[in-house]
Design an enzyme around this catalytic site. Structure first.
Site, PDB file in Angstrom:
ATOM      1  N   ARG A  57      54.102  44.811  26.878  1.00 40.62           N
ATOM      2  CA  ARG A  57      54.592  44.179  25.651  1.00 40.62           C
ATOM      3  C   ARG A  57      56.000  43.599  25.834  1.00 40.62           C
ATOM      4  O   ARG A  57      56.370  42.608  25.220  1.00 40.62           O
ATOM      5  CB  ARG A  57      54.556  45.183  24.498  1.00 40.62           C
ATOM      6  CG  ARG A  57      55.123  44.633  23.200  1.00 40.62           C
ATOM      7  CD  ARG A  57      54.508  45.244  21.941  1.00 40.62           C
ATOM      8  NE  ARG A  57      54.286  46.666  21.979  1.00 40.62           N
ATOM      9  CZ  ARG A  57      55.251  47.588  21.897  1.00 40.62           C
ATOM     10  NH1 ARG A  57      56.504  47.239  21.771  1.00 40.62           N
ATOM     11  NH2 ARG A  57      54.950  48.873  21.927  1.00 40.62           N
ATOM     12  N   TYR A 110      64.660  25.100   8.020  1.00 42.81           N
ATOM     13  CA  TYR A 110      63.196  25.149   8.139  1.00 42.81           C
ATOM     14  C   TYR A 110      62.656  26.038   7.012  1.00 42.81           C
ATOM     15  O   TYR A 110      63.129  27.155   6.804  1.00 42.81           O
ATOM     16  CB  TYR A 110      62.891  25.745   9.507  1.00 42.81           C
ATOM     17  CG  TYR A 110      61.445  25.913   9.861  1.00 42.81           C
ATOM     18  CD1 TYR A 110      60.594  24.824   9.959  1.00 42.81           C
ATOM     19  CD2 TYR A 110      60.939  27.173  10.154  1.00 42.81           C
ATOM     20  CE1 TYR A 110      59.270  24.996  10.319  1.00 42.81           C
ATOM     21  CE2 TYR A 110      59.619  27.348  10.528  1.00 42.81           C
ATOM     22  CZ  TYR A 110      58.791  26.251  10.594  1.00 42.81           C
ATOM     23  OH  TYR A 110      57.489  26.436  10.955  1.00 42.81           O
ATOM     24  N   ASP A 182      69.200  27.456  14.567  1.00 42.79           N
ATOM     25  CA  ASP A 182      67.878  26.942  14.916  1.00 42.79           C
ATOM     26  C   ASP A 182      68.098  25.609  15.632  1.00 42.79           C
ATOM     27  O   ASP A 182      68.467  24.606  15.019  1.00 42.79           O
ATOM     28  CB  ASP A 182      67.039  26.765  13.639  1.00 42.79           C
ATOM     29  CG  ASP A 182      65.604  26.331  13.940  1.00 42.79           C
ATOM     30  OD1 ASP A 182      65.371  25.690  14.990  1.00 42.79           O
ATOM     31  OD2 ASP A 182      64.711  26.616  13.117  1.00 42.79           O
ATOM     32  N   LYS A 207      57.525  23.467  20.346  1.00 43.82           N
ATOM     33  CA  LYS A 207      57.808  22.031  20.200  1.00 43.82           C
ATOM     34  C   LYS A 207      58.045  21.394  21.568  1.00 43.82           C
ATOM     35  O   LYS A 207      57.105  21.258  22.325  1.00 43.82           O
ATOM     36  CB  LYS A 207      58.986  21.862  19.236  1.00 43.82           C
ATOM     37  CG  LYS A 207      58.813  22.633  17.913  1.00 43.82           C
ATOM     38  CD  LYS A 207      57.752  22.027  17.011  1.00 43.82           C
ATOM     39  CE  LYS A 207      57.318  22.958  15.874  1.00 43.82           C
ATOM     40  NZ  LYS A 207      58.376  23.379  14.971  1.00 43.82           N
TER      41      LYS A 207
HETATM   42  C1  LIG Z   1      58.287  24.530  14.000  1.00 42.63           C
HETATM   43  C2  LIG Z   1      59.643  25.024  13.705  1.00 42.63           C
HETATM   44  C3  LIG Z   1      59.925  26.379  13.691  1.00 42.63           C
HETATM   45  C4  LIG Z   1      58.856  27.435  13.829  1.00 42.63           C
HETATM   46  O1  LIG Z   1      58.178  27.340  15.008  1.00 42.63           O
HETATM   47  P1  LIG Z   1      56.694  27.939  15.224  1.00 42.63           P
HETATM   48  O2  LIG Z   1      56.645  28.037  16.703  1.00 42.63           O
HETATM   49  O3  LIG Z   1      55.751  26.946  14.632  1.00 42.63           O
HETATM   50  O4  LIG Z   1      56.640  29.248  14.538  1.00 42.63           O
HETATM   51  C5  LIG Z   1      61.225  26.774  13.491  1.00 42.63           C
HETATM   52  N1  LIG Z   1      62.201  25.874  13.275  1.00 42.63           N
HETATM   53  C6  LIG Z   1      61.971  24.564  13.260  1.00 42.63           C
HETATM   54  C7  LIG Z   1      63.092  23.630  13.019  1.00 42.63           C
HETATM   55  C8  LIG Z   1      60.683  24.094  13.466  1.00 42.63           C
HETATM   56  O5  LIG Z   1      60.440  22.790  13.418  1.00 42.63           O
END
Ligand SMILES: *Cc1c(COP(=O)(O)O)cnc(C)c1O
Length: 397
Positions: A57, A110, A182, A207
């Protein structure tokens, strides 16, 4: 002595060691839960530390290869990999919070970050204040003796508002408050949050790191002061990241720089196209000269990704449907950062409290993919023509 390696060279070299893998260029996918200890001594003396393999894990060598690569790119003390970007944000926050604490959340973050704050943190007695993304050093006035965490995101991934990240981070550090950024939009290639004074940089690796719309992963790059707290939260909540997905993320990293260059260039071409259309009120893209966030973007970022916003002149629902329904190359869907273009109608109004979203035109979130921009623009030309025809057939009352 060689100079420190440049980012593109790092992407080609990090997290791999052919000598330990039969000479193969790439590391292996190593799956596993149980780790066997050959002796009582080995069992009792195992070091359950960051970067070591002791139970599946907490990661296998594949996970650790990805951690090492991202740690070097972010200039971090260590990186925790979790199953999604959303988990990365909640895990980064929760370890620092107790009942009665207070968090400061950018009004443009987000949306699931906001929901986590409202639905989970509040239930456990943590209060939140949402701040104007343009607040800068003024954040100091919102820090209370119980403030523990400030969440920043620049640019916001719906409204593309920039923040003065170094000013917010400096005000936080002066008061002993942890800042979490973020950094999904810019990635650790185009913005280095830890160098800007932030404590923890979070990315949805779903992403641009993955880059092919086929994995979900989150990365939490921590400085030395925060790594152990985040690592404990990761363990306490039972998080895990699949080695297969970590391997795909490592593969994605190898080409991230060339992909991002194209996302950046095509994004700006499409933004300029939209800005020249009479049906468009406003383009939201901090890398465009004239954008309210442009000076901050230029100062703190070295590039732009392919995601930006377009505010249309008001239209009918039929006009909007005619625009999006017939698109051939732009898909309509959540997430972004893959090789393909996207066009998503969005409404930030319901997720704002500090600074209301007052635009009356429809917001479209555009992701510029790796297709030829001339084909993308032809697809958009046809969409605007369909919209005009739909509006002429059924004008707004
Ligand atoms: C997509 C996204 C997230 C979350 O990512 P996931 O991998 O889909 O959980 C967090 N912050 C931003 C700015 C995003 O675009």
């Amino acid at each position: 002595m060689m100079d420190p390696l440049k980012p593109d060279t790092l992407l080609a070299t990090l997290g791999r060691d052919p000598d330990s893998n039969a000479g193969l260029v790439n590391p292996a996918v190593q799956r596993g839960s149980t780790v066997l200890y050959p002796t009582l001594d080995a069992l009792q003396n195992v070091r359950r530390e960051y970067g070591r393999v002791y139970y599946g894990r907490h990661g296998t060598p594949t996970t650790i290869a990805l951690q090492d690569a991202l740690t070097a790119l972010d200039g971090a003390a260590g990186t925790i990999i979790v199953g999604s970007g959303a988990a990365a944000i909640s895990t980064a926050m929760i370890g620092f919070l107790s009942q009665g604490d207070h968090v400061l959340i950018g009004d443009c973050v987000y949306e699931p970050s906001r929901k986590f704050t409202e639905r989970v943190l509040k239930r456990f007695g943590v209060t939140a204040t949402y701040y104007d993304p343009a607040i800068g050093a003024g954040i100091a006035a919102l820090i209370t003796p119980r403030t523990r965490v400030i969440l920043v995101e620049a640019p916001g991934s719906q409204t593309f508002e920039m923040m003065d990240v170094p000013a917010i981070a400096a005000a936080a550090r002066a008061r002993g408050v942890v800042t979490i950024m973020d950094n999904t939009w810019a990635t650790s290639l185009y913005c280095k949050p830890l160098a800007l004074g932030v404590d923890i940089s979070v990315q949805s690796a779903t992403k641009y790191i993955g880059g092919h719309s086929d994995i979900l992963l989150g990365a939490i790059a921590c400085n030395a002061a925060t790594l152990e707290t985040v690592r404990a939260a990761f363990g306490d909540f039972g998080h895990h990241a699949a080695p297969d997905d970590c391997w795909l993320a490592l593969r994605g990293l190898r080409t991230m720089s060339v992909r991002l260059e194209r996302h950046h260039a095509t994004g700006l071409k499409l933004a300029a196209y939209f800005a020249g259309r009479p049906e468009v009120k406003r383009v939201l893209h901090p890398a465009m000269a004239g954008d309210p966030g442009h000076a901050l973007w230029k100062r703190d970022f070295t590039g732009a990704s392919g995601l930006f916003g377009v505010v249309l002149q008001p239209t009918t629902r039929a006009g909007l449907a005619a625009f999006v329904d017939g698109l051939q190359l732009f898909g309509m869907g959540y997430s972004w950062g893959g090789y393909e273009s996207l066009c998503l109608p969005a409404n930030p109004a319901h997720a704002r409290t500090a600074v209301p979203w007052t635009e009356n035109g429809q917001l479209l979130r555009i992701h510029a993919g790796l297709e030829d921009p001339r084909d993308l623009i032809a697809d958009l030309d046809a969409a605007f023509a369909r919209r005009a025809a739909a509006e002429a057939a059924a004008p707004a009352p």
